[in-house]
Design a protein around this motif. Structure first.
Motif, PDB file in Angstrom:
ATOM      1  N   ASP A 140       0.928  -1.250   0.038  1.00 47.75           N
ATOM      2  CA  ASP A 140       0.135   0.208   0.015  1.00 47.75           C
ATOM      3  C   ASP A 140       0.857   1.327  -0.062  1.00 47.75           C
ATOM      4  O   ASP A 140       0.824   1.940   1.070  1.00 47.75           O
ATOM      5  CB  ASP A 140      -0.695   0.075   1.288  1.00 47.75           C
ATOM      6  N   TYR A 187       1.844 -10.579  19.595  1.00 44.36           N
ATOM      7  CA  TYR A 187       1.984  -9.188  19.259  1.00 44.36           C
ATOM      8  C   TYR A 187       3.528  -8.971  19.717  1.00 44.36           C
ATOM      9  O   TYR A 187       4.018  -7.789  19.300  1.00 44.36           O
ATOM     10  CB  TYR A 187       0.948  -8.360  20.036  1.00 44.36           C
ATOM     11  N   SER A 237       2.368  -0.309  15.921  1.00 41.64           N
ATOM     12  CA  SER A 237       1.369  -0.613  15.214  1.00 41.64           C
ATOM     13  C   SER A 237       0.767   0.592  14.471  1.00 41.64           C
ATOM     14  O   SER A 237       1.016   1.832  14.702  1.00 41.64           O
ATOM     15  CB  SER A 237      -0.029  -0.714  16.493  1.00 41.64           C
TER      16      SER A 237
HETATM   17  N1  LIG Z   1      -2.583  -1.239   3.081  1.00 45.42           N
HETATM   18  C1  LIG Z   1      -2.399  -0.748   4.337  1.00 45.42           C
HETATM   19  N2  LIG Z   1      -2.035  -1.685   5.192  1.00 45.42           N
HETATM   20  C2  LIG Z   1      -1.638  -0.971   6.470  1.00 45.42           C
HETATM   21  C3  LIG Z   1      -2.194   0.136   6.709  1.00 45.42           C
HETATM   22  N3  LIG Z   1      -1.784   0.441   8.106  1.00 45.42           N
HETATM   23  C4  LIG Z   1      -1.697  -0.817   8.499  1.00 45.42           C
HETATM   24  N4  LIG Z   1      -1.767  -1.744   7.514  1.00 45.42           N
HETATM   25  C5  LIG Z   1      -1.416  -3.392   7.596  1.00 45.42           C
HETATM   26  O1  LIG Z   1      -2.458  -3.526   8.212  1.00 45.42           O
HETATM   27  C6  LIG Z   1      -2.166  -4.728   8.871  1.00 45.42           C
HETATM   28  C7  LIG Z   1      -2.468  -4.310  10.260  1.00 45.42           C
HETATM   29  O2  LIG Z   1      -1.552  -3.144  11.084  1.00 45.42           O
HETATM   30  P1  LIG Z   1      -0.949  -3.373  12.487  1.00 45.42           P
HETATM   31  O3  LIG Z   1      -0.177  -2.434  12.360  1.00 45.42           O
HETATM   32  O4  LIG Z   1      -0.535  -4.682  12.486  1.00 45.42           O
HETATM   33  O5  LIG Z   1      -2.215  -3.514  13.507  1.00 45.42           O
HETATM   34  P2  LIG Z   1      -2.489  -3.949  14.625  1.00 45.42           P
HETATM   35  O6  LIG Z   1      -2.011  -5.363  14.679  1.00 45.42           O
HETATM   36  O7  LIG Z   1      -3.915  -3.919  14.843  1.00 45.42           O
HETATM   37  O8  LIG Z   1      -1.931  -3.021  15.725  1.00 45.42           O
HETATM   38  C8  LIG Z   1      -0.580  -5.031   8.731  1.00 45.42           C
HETATM   39  O9  LIG Z   1      -0.405  -6.012   7.821  1.00 45.42           O
HETATM   40  C9  LIG Z   1      -0.248  -3.526   8.183  1.00 45.42           C
HETATM   41  O10 LIG Z   1       1.063  -3.604   7.198  1.00 45.42           O
HETATM   42  C10 LIG Z   1      -2.122   1.315   5.700  1.00 45.42           C
HETATM   43  O11 LIG Z   1      -2.017   2.221   5.650  1.00 45.42           O
HETATM   44  N5  LIG Z   1      -2.336   0.496   4.518  1.00 45.42           N
END
Ligand SMILES: Nc1nc2c(ncn2[C@@H]2O[C@H](COP(=O)(O)OP(=O)(O)O)[C@@H](O)[C@H]2O)c(=O)[nH]1
Ligand SMILES: [Mg+2]
Length: 263
Positions: A57, A233, A240
């Motif tokens: 992304d 995590y 995050s």
């Molecule tokens: N495409 C995209 N993916 C995102 C974005 N933000 C987070 N992700 C992806 O979404 C997933 C979840 O994000 P993450 O940081 O792991 O969130 P958490 O695990 O809920 O704290 C990961 O694979 C990230 O790379 C974004 O702006 N765009």
């Protein structure tokens, strides 16, 4: 013999089920190589045929380059947004692409690209799907679920969120409405895409995961199931990317609109 498997003599060759692993990735260069190796190992040990779709992304780090390099040796497709569009649009494009490539009997899995989800769980998701479930969720709220390294506030939020969703939008079989680790029967996604096009996936932020479930819930024929997730995590590299307050605000707004019967 990867795509077509020999059948009994005299019968037509049959195509074995493929597992499409969609990875939404935004600046995940630290995690991606380990995750891709772990997926390959898990699929090999489980004798599953798989393809990975890395949905980059608009990453500004080495995510896209690493994915393209991995595509030389692994069954992997890379798609990139020229700029960062957010998780919702990335899940949309990843699921649409996978659904277009998949056979109806295939399974389409989404998981975080941050190494906090173990690909070994895919085997159980496949089992549940083969036993008749249309959507299988890796859940933090099943006997055997474990959560390591999640800050207290995030844990509390997700716990009370789960209760609220179960109360307001009960779906038999579902306790975890927000986890990004899920498997969908490809035929289910192909059908909703055929009916609604890309408008089916219209939520931009992290609330996209809830939104997909609330929409699928309208189809009373669908069976939802859960497998216990061990959320590591503590293995997550980097911070995050969820903007917590924005996600809460957007999710509550979404719930209110859905309760009032708006699309
Ligand atoms: N495409 C995209 N993916 C995102 C974005 N933000 C987070 N992700 C992806 O979404 C997933 C979840 O994000 P993450 O940081 O792991 O969130 P958490 O695990 O809920 O704290 C990961 O694979 C990230 O790379 C974004 O702006 N765009
Ligand atoms: Mg994550």
């Amino acid at each position: 013999m990867s795509r077509l498997e020999a059948s009994a003599p005299g019968k037509e060759a049959r195509r074995r089920q493929h597992i499409w692993v969609v990875l939404p990735a935004f600046n995940e260069e630290l995690s991606l190589p380990k995750l891709l190796a772990a997926i390959d190992e898990a699929m090999f040990e489980s004798s599953l045929i798989y393809r990975v779709l890395v949905m980059d992304d608009g990453s500004t780090d080495g995510t896209a380059a690493l994915a393209r390099e991995a595509a030389q040796t692994l069954p992997l497709v890379v798609e990139s947004h020229p700029v960062n569009l957010g998780l919702g649009m990335t899940i949309r494009d990843g699921l649409m692409k996978a659904a277009a490539l998949a056979d109806p009997k295939d399974l389409i899995v989404t998981m975080d690209a941050d190494n906090s989800h173990s690909p070994e769980l895919i085997l159980r998701m496949v089992r549940l799907a083969r036993e008749g479930h249309d959507v299988v969720i890796a859940s933090r709220y099943q006997p055997g679920s474990r959560v390591r390294g999640v800050p207290f506030a995030r844990r509390a939020l997700s716990y009370w969120g789960s209760w609220l969703f179960r109360l307001v939008f009960p779906i038999p079989g579902v306790r975890d409405y927000t986890c990004g680790y899920r498997a969908y029967r490809a035929a289910v996604l192909q059908k909703v895409i055929q009916q609604h096009g890309e408008a089916f996936f219209d939520q931009e932020g992290f609330q996209c995961m809830v939104d997909i479930l609330l929409k699928l819930r309208r189809n009373h024929d669908l069976l939802f199931g859960e497998v216990p997730l061990v959320l590591r995590y503590d293995l997550k590299e980097g911070a995050s990317k969820m903007r917590v307050w924005r996600t809460i605000k957007n999710t509550l707004g979404l719930m209110a609109r859905r309760r009032l019967g708006e699309p």
